[in-house]
Every structure is written in structure tokens, then in C-alpha cells.
Design an enzyme around this catalytic site. Sequence first.
Site, PDB file in Angstrom:
ATOM      1  N   SER A 108      -6.367   4.889  29.550  1.00  0.00           N
ATOM      2  CA  SER A 108      -6.625   6.304  29.825  1.00  0.00           C
ATOM      3  C   SER A 108      -7.814   6.756  28.994  1.00  0.00           C
ATOM      4  O   SER A 108      -8.237   6.073  28.058  1.00  0.00           O
ATOM      5  CB  SER A 108      -5.402   7.163  29.502  1.00  0.00           C
ATOM      6  OG  SER A 108      -5.301   7.361  28.111  1.00  0.00           O
ATOM      7  N   TYR A 134      -0.529   7.203  20.590  1.00  0.00           N
ATOM      8  CA  TYR A 134      -0.873   6.895  21.987  1.00  0.00           C
ATOM      9  C   TYR A 134      -2.358   6.567  22.110  1.00  0.00           C
ATOM     10  O   TYR A 134      -2.725   5.556  22.717  1.00  0.00           O
ATOM     11  CB  TYR A 134      -0.506   8.075  22.889  1.00  0.00           C
ATOM     12  CG  TYR A 134      -0.897   7.852  24.330  1.00  0.00           C
ATOM     13  CD1 TYR A 134      -0.164   6.976  25.129  1.00  0.00           C
ATOM     14  CD2 TYR A 134      -1.989   8.500  24.875  1.00  0.00           C
ATOM     15  CE1 TYR A 134      -0.529   6.748  26.454  1.00  0.00           C
ATOM     16  CE2 TYR A 134      -2.355   8.284  26.198  1.00  0.00           C
ATOM     17  CZ  TYR A 134      -1.626   7.409  26.982  1.00  0.00           C
ATOM     18  OH  TYR A 134      -1.987   7.176  28.287  1.00  0.00           O
TER      19      TYR A 134
END
Length: 175
Positions: A108, A134
Site C-alpha cells: 500500500s 503497519y
Amino acid sequence: MGCRDMEKCEEAAKDIRGTTLNPHVYACHLDLASLKSVRQFAERMKREQQRVDVLINNAGVMRCPAGRTEDGFDMQLGVNHLGHFLLTNLLLDQLKESAPSRVINLTSLAHVVGKMDFVDLNWEKRKFDTKQAYCQSKLANVLFTRELAKRLGGESAGGRGVGVCGREYGLGARW
């Protein structure tokens, strides 16, 4: 297809077989939070599949609370990166033998703000930050993908070997 939830995996495999008319879509258990499970999955692939033409590393967790994998790694780093890293390396010989083949790692845009803390990858010495954990796992994906592409001769490998590329969710961006 390797999935943690076999019921959902079987359903997805059935849908793919129906849509593509390809009977060679199999559902196998794979839990990326367990290096033992990753090794078992890779051994099964080596035993049961003659070829691995494409490996798509797409599974992951996002911004989950602090937690550990079965092997004691930060959950996000373990599932989003280490499981894929190990799986890719365990299947690399088979991918090379199946050339031209491809490894596709999905990540991402979060990697842009990620920072690798090699001293404290598991968040044991600093306060856990779910967002930064993350982002770190997504940056690890990008760094691994770039290095793997470099070692294997570039993104497409000119049709001679294993091509490696990365994609970012939602943007269709390649790197």
C-alpha cells in the site's frame, strides 16, 4: 490459493473456477502468522504442483492492536512481510524452474511514511503504534521486492527468469 480461512478459500476457489473455467484452482491452508504453516504450505506446493508460474503475495492485516505471531514477531510485520518473505524464498527454486514466471507483491501507499527500525522491529523497546507498525511492514514489502528484482535480473527478467514487481492497493501504481 493459500488462505487461513478454508471456508472462504474454498468459496473463492469455486468462484474463480466457475468464472475462468480453469479446473486447476486449489484451496490450501496457509496461515502467514505461523512460519510452520508457511513451510508446510511450501512443501505441499513442491510435492503437488509441478510448476509455480505466478506467486501473488496479497494477504495481510492492517492496523491491528499490538500482538504477536506464533513465532513471536509483531503481528503486522509477521503476517504482512515475514510470511511472504519466507514463502517466496521457499518457492524460489520452483519459480526459477518454471521460468518465465513472476512474483507479485502487493502493498500500500503506506510504505511512503514507513520507517524501518532494525533495532526494534518487534516494538519491544518503544511504545507500540499500530499505524507505524503497519507502515513499517509495507515498507519491508517494498524493500524486499526491490532487492529480489535486483537479484533476479529486473522486473521482467526479459522472459528468461523470474520477474518481480510490486503493486500498491487502490492506485494501480507499480514500483
